[in-house]
Design a protein around this motif. Structure first.
Motif, PDB file in Angstrom:
ATOM      1  N   GLN A  84       0.907  -1.005   0.060  1.00 39.66           N
ATOM      2  CA  GLN A  84       0.078   0.212   0.112  1.00 39.66           C
ATOM      3  C   GLN A  84       1.082   1.158   0.223  1.00 39.66           C
ATOM      4  OE1 GLN A  84      -2.541   0.377   3.265  1.00 39.66           O
ATOM      5  NE2 GLN A  84      -3.959   1.990   2.365  1.00 39.66           N
ATOM      6  N   VAL A  85       0.503   2.071  -1.077  1.00 39.01           N
ATOM      7  CA  VAL A  85       1.348   3.553  -0.927  1.00 39.01           C
ATOM      8  C   VAL A  85       0.376   4.441   0.096  1.00 39.01           C
ATOM      9  CG1 VAL A  85       1.928   5.429  -2.255  1.00 39.01           C
ATOM     10  CG2 VAL A  85       1.969   3.129  -3.345  1.00 39.01           C
ATOM     11  N   THR A  86       0.975   5.101   0.962  1.00 44.71           N
ATOM     12  CA  THR A  86       0.406   5.803   1.836  1.00 44.71           C
ATOM     13  C   THR A  86       0.508   7.092   1.791  1.00 44.71           C
ATOM     14  OG1 THR A  86       2.225   5.387   3.485  1.00 44.71           O
ATOM     15  CG2 THR A  86       0.459   3.903   3.662  1.00 44.71           C
ATOM     16  N   GLY A  87       1.638   7.614   1.016  1.00 45.33           N
ATOM     17  CA  GLY A  87       1.731   9.293   0.598  1.00 45.33           C
ATOM     18  C   GLY A  87       2.719   9.034  -0.456  1.00 45.33           C
ATOM     19  N   PHE A  88       2.855  10.518  -0.757  1.00 43.13           N
ATOM     20  CA  PHE A  88       3.981  11.015  -1.753  1.00 43.13           C
ATOM     21  C   PHE A  88       4.265  12.285  -1.593  1.00 43.13           C
ATOM     22  CE2 PHE A  88       0.086  11.665  -4.261  1.00 43.13           C
ATOM     23  CZ  PHE A  88       0.309  12.802  -4.919  1.00 43.13           C
ATOM     24  N   ASP A  89       5.549  12.733  -1.837  1.00 43.22           N
ATOM     25  CA  ASP A  89       6.173  14.015  -1.868  1.00 43.22           C
ATOM     26  C   ASP A  89       6.278  14.555  -3.026  1.00 43.22           C
ATOM     27  OD1 ASP A  89       7.557  16.654  -1.526  1.00 43.22           O
ATOM     28  OD2 ASP A  89       8.384  15.642   0.201  1.00 43.22           O
ATOM     29  N   PRO A  90       5.662  15.694  -3.656  1.00 48.43           N
ATOM     30  CA  PRO A  90       5.614  15.905  -5.141  1.00 48.43           C
ATOM     31  C   PRO A  90       6.908  16.846  -5.184  1.00 48.43           C
ATOM     32  CG  PRO A  90       4.061  17.183  -4.074  1.00 48.43           C
ATOM     33  CD  PRO A  90       4.477  16.065  -3.283  1.00 48.43           C
ATOM     34  N   VAL A  91       7.343  17.232  -4.305  1.00 53.63           N
ATOM     35  CA  VAL A  91       8.909  18.103  -4.360  1.00 53.63           C
ATOM     36  C   VAL A  91       9.966  17.090  -4.364  1.00 53.63           C
ATOM     37  CG1 VAL A  91      10.092  19.954  -3.392  1.00 53.63           C
ATOM     38  CG2 VAL A  91       7.672  20.202  -3.334  1.00 53.63           C
ATOM     39  N   ALA A  92       9.993  16.162  -3.266  1.00 51.07           N
ATOM     40  CA  ALA A  92      11.173  15.356  -3.216  1.00 51.07           C
ATOM     41  C   ALA A  92      11.019  14.102  -4.046  1.00 51.07           C
ATOM     42  CB  ALA A  92      11.267  14.973  -1.731  1.00 51.07           C
ATOM     43  N   ARG A  93      10.049  14.087  -4.661  1.00 54.20           N
ATOM     44  CA  ARG A  93       9.740  12.961  -5.752  1.00 54.20           C
ATOM     45  C   ARG A  93       9.816  11.761  -5.077  1.00 54.20           C
ATOM     46  NH1 ARG A  93      11.620  14.468 -11.892  1.00 54.20           N
ATOM     47  NH2 ARG A  93      11.162  16.669 -11.622  1.00 54.20           N
ATOM     48  N   THR A  94       9.211  11.419  -3.880  1.00 51.63           N
ATOM     49  CA  THR A  94       9.245  10.157  -3.194  1.00 51.63           C
ATOM     50  C   THR A  94       7.863   9.688  -2.692  1.00 51.63           C
ATOM     51  OG1 THR A  94       9.521  11.273  -1.175  1.00 51.63           O
ATOM     52  CG2 THR A  94      11.525  10.458  -2.101  1.00 51.63           C
ATOM     53  N   LEU A  95       7.631   8.505  -2.581  1.00 53.05           N
ATOM     54  CA  LEU A  95       6.345   8.064  -2.050  1.00 53.05           C
ATOM     55  C   LEU A  95       6.645   7.180  -0.959  1.00 53.05           C
ATOM     56  CD1 LEU A  95       6.139   4.811  -3.282  1.00 53.05           C
ATOM     57  CD2 LEU A  95       5.243   5.879  -5.440  1.00 53.05           C
ATOM     58  N   THR A  96       5.840   6.859   0.018  1.00 52.03           N
ATOM     59  CA  THR A  96       5.926   6.089   1.419  1.00 52.03           C
ATOM     60  C   THR A  96       5.033   4.792   0.988  1.00 52.03           C
ATOM     61  OG1 THR A  96       6.202   8.082   2.552  1.00 52.03           O
ATOM     62  CG2 THR A  96       5.580   6.040   3.728  1.00 52.03           C
ATOM     63  N   THR A  97       5.405   3.755   1.315  1.00 52.80           N
ATOM     64  CA  THR A  97       4.780   2.647   1.016  1.00 52.80           C
ATOM     65  C   THR A  97       4.627   1.642   2.502  1.00 52.80           C
ATOM     66  OG1 THR A  97       6.552   1.146   0.677  1.00 52.80           O
ATOM     67  CG2 THR A  97       5.675   2.190  -1.242  1.00 52.80           C
ATOM     68  N   SER A  98       3.893   0.839   2.631  1.00 54.32           N
ATOM     69  CA  SER A  98       3.585  -0.116   3.780  1.00 54.32           C
ATOM     70  C   SER A  98       3.265  -1.346   3.227  1.00 54.32           C
ATOM     71  CB  SER A  98       2.383   0.333   4.875  1.00 54.32           C
ATOM     72  OG  SER A  98       2.183  -0.646   5.670  1.00 54.32           O
ATOM     73  N   ASP A  99       4.120  -2.407   3.632  1.00 51.88           N
ATOM     74  CA  ASP A  99       3.814  -3.844   3.147  1.00 51.88           C
ATOM     75  C   ASP A  99       2.890  -4.622   3.955  1.00 51.88           C
ATOM     76  OD1 ASP A  99       5.369  -4.801   5.026  1.00 51.88           O
ATOM     77  OD2 ASP A  99       7.247  -4.955   3.696  1.00 51.88           O
ATOM     78  N   PRO A 100       2.649  -5.841   3.718  1.00 54.58           N
ATOM     79  CA  PRO A 100       1.617  -6.740   4.782  1.00 54.58           C
ATOM     80  C   PRO A 100       2.280  -6.746   5.971  1.00 54.58           C
ATOM     81  CG  PRO A 100       1.730  -7.640   2.375  1.00 54.58           C
ATOM     82  CD  PRO A 100       2.827  -6.344   2.488  1.00 54.58           C
ATOM     83  N   THR A 101       4.057  -6.868   6.100  1.00 57.80           N
ATOM     84  CA  THR A 101       4.224  -7.113   7.376  1.00 57.80           C
ATOM     85  C   THR A 101       4.406  -5.704   8.320  1.00 57.80           C
ATOM     86  OG1 THR A 101       6.565  -6.714   6.795  1.00 57.80           O
ATOM     87  CG2 THR A 101       5.470  -8.924   6.432  1.00 57.80           C
ATOM     88  N   GLY A 102       4.072  -4.672   7.740  1.00 59.94           N
ATOM     89  CA  GLY A 102       4.001  -3.210   8.450  1.00 59.94           C
ATOM     90  C   GLY A 102       5.259  -2.678   8.232  1.00 59.94           C
ATOM     91  N   ASP A 103       6.173  -3.176   7.389  1.00 61.55           N
ATOM     92  CA  ASP A 103       7.328  -2.504   7.208  1.00 61.55           C
ATOM     93  C   ASP A 103       7.115  -1.089   6.236  1.00 61.55           C
ATOM     94  OD1 ASP A 103       8.927  -4.172   8.627  1.00 61.55           O
ATOM     95  OD2 ASP A 103       9.455  -5.255   6.769  1.00 61.55           O
ATOM     96  N   VAL A 104       7.552   0.005   6.548  1.00 62.37           N
ATOM     97  CA  VAL A 104       7.248   1.300   5.915  1.00 62.37           C
ATOM     98  C   VAL A 104       8.834   1.528   5.199  1.00 62.37           C
ATOM     99  CG1 VAL A 104       6.999   3.595   6.241  1.00 62.37           C
ATOM    100  CG2 VAL A 104       5.849   1.886   7.596  1.00 62.37           C
ATOM    101  N   SER A 105       8.423   2.089   3.996  1.00 57.58           N
ATOM    102  CA  SER A 105       9.868   2.361   3.368  1.00 57.58           C
ATOM    103  C   SER A 105       9.456   3.491   2.514  1.00 57.58           C
ATOM    104  CB  SER A 105      10.210   1.199   2.450  1.00 57.58           C
ATOM    105  OG  SER A 105       9.348   0.689   1.284  1.00 57.58           O
ATOM    106  N   THR A 106      10.500   4.402   2.104  1.00 56.76           N
ATOM    107  CA  THR A 106      10.501   5.466   1.111  1.00 56.76           C
ATOM    108  C   THR A 106      11.151   5.033  -0.322  1.00 56.76           C
ATOM    109  OG1 THR A 106      10.490   6.924   3.163  1.00 56.76           O
ATOM    110  CG2 THR A 106      10.886   8.039   0.764  1.00 56.76           C
ATOM    111  N   VAL A 107      10.490   5.324  -1.386  1.00 57.66           N
ATOM    112  CA  VAL A 107      10.744   4.833  -2.754  1.00 57.66           C
ATOM    113  C   VAL A 107      11.023   6.233  -3.449  1.00 57.66           C
ATOM    114  CG1 VAL A 107      10.198   3.516  -4.731  1.00 57.66           C
ATOM    115  CG2 VAL A 107       9.503   2.817  -2.558  1.00 57.66           C
TER     116      VAL A 107
END
Length: 852
Positions: A84-107
């Protein structure tokens, strides 16, 4: 809002969403660019699937609805399902994800494409949270489970209401009927599908649905859904509240635009606002599909979603593509109902003329909308008979090659399937494939439909364009002087007759062996066959080996009817047709049929084939019904099979004062001799006891008419849309010779005819026609008469009634459970009523009708 891109840089493209629009975008990007990295973030645990075909999941819970494989092991692509993508930053051009295990990452990303789709809308009434929606695979599986649980708990068919009479609502209603529920469709307008159909077309569809057993509550909106001790009640402001066991909401879509809240400009009705390049209000961010708002409108149709995907792919590759607007063409996928609309079906264009054929009693409405000079096709609506739609749809916006009325098939016109379309005419709206693209593909080496699909993508989504695509392909091949392929399908280069001989000579016994030996694809992952070749192989194997038709790997090859050993009817239930040779039946057997029909609430009809059809049985009821029939001495009438259906007979010399031979005895002999022998198409026989021809034998594939000297044998007749009189093959035959000649004729037809080719058409296309058949059957010109007769002799030794064989094996009975976790139904195998028999559960009631 347009962001013009450098098409040469290596870019990281993030695609949020795993639906059909995202799938099409990825296909287009990978086909056009090497220097790209695409990451797809799919919230659902499934690979992208075909939501257009969602209703298939009702009948086959194992169908994953594949859209077609994306490249495996391609370093340019990563698909992250359940992420699941939980948010994005249009200036930094990144998005935040959450996988089924609850891990959060920035892409990080260079370009972001939002294809988040939509949610199913619920009516704004109390209790709406208790409604089920119809939008995803999970939704269908949830419906299957609930209907099964309710049927088990209540001991009757669950009562379901579907809120919404649009495309999705009617598909959901059809699926619920397949599952065995009683369905009421609640719609706020006076007719269903009001977005696609005008009033006459809509009211015609109302009549068709009503005739199928759907209950329609039209022009009303529910005010509340309230629980009751027995279930629930759907309240209406006008009264007439509806008691229900479950409610499905299918009132439209709500774009899933929460991800860009406060960041991107939204349309007036929600969704991310886009311009004609599909760019949003923020640089380097695009939106496609149902979440994209173009001119303040979002639309839940696959064709415009795919067009948006193509536009974005083109822009990301440095192109100048633009979105032309929404293509609103639609075709209803509901068993027994034929509906389609396209273009300006409501004749809103200035000066538009309407050419209409309407038969309200027959349930047919066809309309073409043309320009004021009656030349240019602007749109159309079809209800009850949509056969012209695939051919007319590519002509939208173009001059018709004749009078508009000539293209209304119900009015006696034809379909312009052989029209020489201009190159720019769109054949496939889902994948935006033109007639010119098809012709170019043929010229570049795609001489069959399978190759054409692979090269262009035509017909790979909804499939409604395939008839028109095939005509364009064959016409182009003919112009190039190429031989039109007789290949069975894209998986086999052999024709049906060649397939028969290949399997016969190699003695192969399974589909996997046959496709490994004779299949065309080199990649074993594609050697799965299709709906064309699998039933043909199953029929060939059944003819050659006489094994149980659903045994080994043959069960999955069959079409819907053969898999159930019964004919599916338009409401999703099945008909039960016991064999009654020559229409001869005892009072005791009549009583058994009456008891079964009464106990299961089945509608009964004496047919023109001198049999009794019992309509309305659910899939899980079939074994219990057949256990009683088999115990009484009945066997399957194979009304579902490509085989001998029946042998029609008059009473002959036993009772009739004009009869010169015992036609009943001969008819019974023929039916018991050839029953169960699979063939390219259905076969019907007739036996008349004198020249008065009461059994209509000359309208049958094989007709036998008595003479004072014996029997005259006629071949190659049929009724149907293109009737043909059978032709005299031999006359004054004794019983033994007649049977020998029929053996030879039937087996020669089975060996050499093509897929779904009736005997009349087969003889027309045989070099030499009737004369050739006479030489083979009577004169044994090929020296194969003994071999042909031996096939029937072996069939008589190996024949076993399919339902009797099914009832003896618990594993075979498992396929007749409505759901994987459904309890086993007692079959009453000893044939006795009472404790050992099935519970008395009424199927859908079909009232007896009075005279016209």
């Amino acid at each position: 809002m347009t962001a013009q891109l450098d098409g040469t840089a290596r870019q990281r493209i993030a695609v949020v969403g795993g639906g059909p629009a995202a799938h099409r975008l990825v296909e287009a990007l990978l086909a056009r660019r090497d220097e790209v990295r695409v990451t797809v973030f799919a919230e659902e645990p499934w690979a992208p699937y075909d939501r257009v075909a969602l209703s298939r999941r009702f009948t086959d819970p194992e169908d994953a609805l594949p859209l077609g494989p994306l490249p495996q092991g391609d370093a340019r692509l990563q698909v992250r399902t359940g992420c699941q993508v939980t948010g994005f930053d249009p200036v930094a051009r990144t998005l935040t994800t959450s996988d089924p295990t609850g891990d959060v990452s920035t892409v990080p990303w260079d370009e972001l494409v939002l294809a988040t789709g939509s949610d199913a809308a619920r009516p704004s009434i109390p209790g709406a949270e208790d409604m089920i929606v119809y939008r995803t695979i999970d939704d269908v599986d949830r419906l299957r489970g609930q209907v099964a649980a309710l049927a088990g708990r209540l001991g009757r068919a669950p009562r379901a209401a579907v809120i919404g009479g649009g495309l999705l609502g009617l598909e959901a209603a059809g699926g619920l009927r397949v599952l065995g529920a009683e369905v009421t469709v609640v719609h706020s307008r006076p007719w269903v599908m009001n977005a696609q159909l005008d009033e006459f077309g809509g009211r015609t569809l109302n009549r068709l649905l009503d005739g199928q057993g759907y209950v329609l509550r039209l022009g009303e909106r529910p005010t509340a859904l309230e629980p009751t001790p027995e279930g629930s009640v759907l309240r209406f402001g006008s009264g007439g509240d509806l008691e229900v066991d479950l409610v499905v909401a299918a009132t439209g879509i709500t774009p899933r635009d929460e991800l860009g809240a406060g960041v991107l400009e939204r349309g007036a009705r929600g969704g991310f606002a886009i311009d004609d390049t599909c760019a949003t209000s923020a640089p380097h961010i695009w939106a496609i599909g149902e979440v994209a708002s173009f001119r303040d409108e979002c639309m839940g149709l696959v064709a415009p979603a795919n067009t948006m995907a193509e536009v974005v792919a083109d822009r990301l590759c440095g192109g100048t593509g633009t979105f032309p607007g929404f293509d609103t063409a639609a075709k209803l996928k509901l068993s027994g109902v034929d509906v389609a609309s396209f273009g300006d079906g409501f004749a809103r264009s200035p000066g538009a003329l309407e050419v209409v054929y309407a038969d309200p009693t027959g349930g047919v409405y066809q309309k073409l909308v043309v320009s004021e000079d009656a030349r240019t096709l602007l749109g159309g609506i079809f209800v009850g008979d949509a056969s012209p739609y695939p051919s007319l749809r590519p002509l939208l916006g173009r001059d018709l090659p004749g009078e508009a009325g000539a293209f209304l098939s119900a009015a006696g016109g034809g379909s312009p399937v052989d029209v020489d379309l201009p190159d720019e005419a769109q054949i496939c709206s889902c994948r935006d494939v033109t007639a010119g693209a098809l012709r170019q593909a043929v010229c570049e080496g795609c001489p069959d439909l399978g190759a054409l699909k692979a090269c262009t993508g035509v017909g790979t989504q909804c499939g409604s364009c395939l008839p028109a695509a095939q005509k364009v392909m064959e016409r182009q091949m003919a112009e190039l002087g190429m031989e039109v392929s007789t290949a069975l399908c894209e998986h086999f280069a052999l024709s049906r007759s060649e397939m028969f001989e290949a399997v016969r000579s190699t003695r192969l016994t399974t589909f996997s062996q046959i496709i490994s030996r004779f299949g065309t694809p080199a990649d074993p992952q594609t050697n799965l066959g299709c709906d064309l070749c699998k039933p043909v192989v199953a029929s060939v194997l059944a003819t050659l080996h006489g094994d149980y038709i659903l045994g080994a790997d043959r069960g999955g090859l069959q079409d819907t009817n053969d898999r159930a050993l019964a004919n599916m009817q338009k409401d999703g239930t099945y008909s039960v047709v016991p064999r009654i040779p020559a229409g001869e039946i005892t009072p005791d057997k009549l009583a058994v049929i009456a008891e079964v029909a009464r106990d299961y609430g089945l509608y009964t009809k004496i047919t023109g084939a001198q049999r009794i059809d019992l309509f309305g049985a659910r899939l899980e009821q079939l074994p219990a019904i057949w256990a009683r029939l088999v115990a009484a001495g009945f066997e399957s009438g194979q009304a579902y099979g490509k085989a001998l259906r029946n042998v029609k007979s008059c009473v002959g010399s036993t009772w009739c004062r004009f009869g010169v031979q015992d036609s009943v005895a001969m008819a019974i002999t023929l039916e018991e001799r050839y029953r169960g022998l699979r063939s390219p198409h259905k076969m019907k026989f007739g036996v008349s006891g004198c020249a008065r021809e009461c059994a209509e034998a000359r309208g049958k594939d094989i007709g036998v008419i008595a003479t004072s000297e014996g029997w005259n044998m006629y071949v190659g007749g049929n009724g149907g849309a293109t009737p043909a009189h059978a032709q005299l093959l031999a006359k004054d035959l004794d019983d033994e010779t007649l049977l020998r000649y029929i053996d030879r004729y039937v087996v020669y037809y089975i060996r050499t005819a093509e897929r779904l080719q009736r005997t009349a058409r087969w003889m027309e296309e045989l070099p030499g026609g009737l004369d050739h058949v006479y030489d083979v059957v009577v004169e044994d010109s090929l020296g194969i008469a003994e071999d042909l007769e031996q096939v029937v002799a072996e069939h008589l030794l190996s024949y076993r009634d399919e339902w009797a064989a099914t009832l003896e094996d618990p594993e075979r009975l498992r396929r007749f459970r409505g759901f994987v976790n459904a309890p086993e139904e007692p079959t009453g195998h000893d044939g006795q009523d009472g404790q050992d028999g099935p519970p008395v559960v009424a199927g859908p009631r079909i009232p007896l009708r009075g005279g016209l």
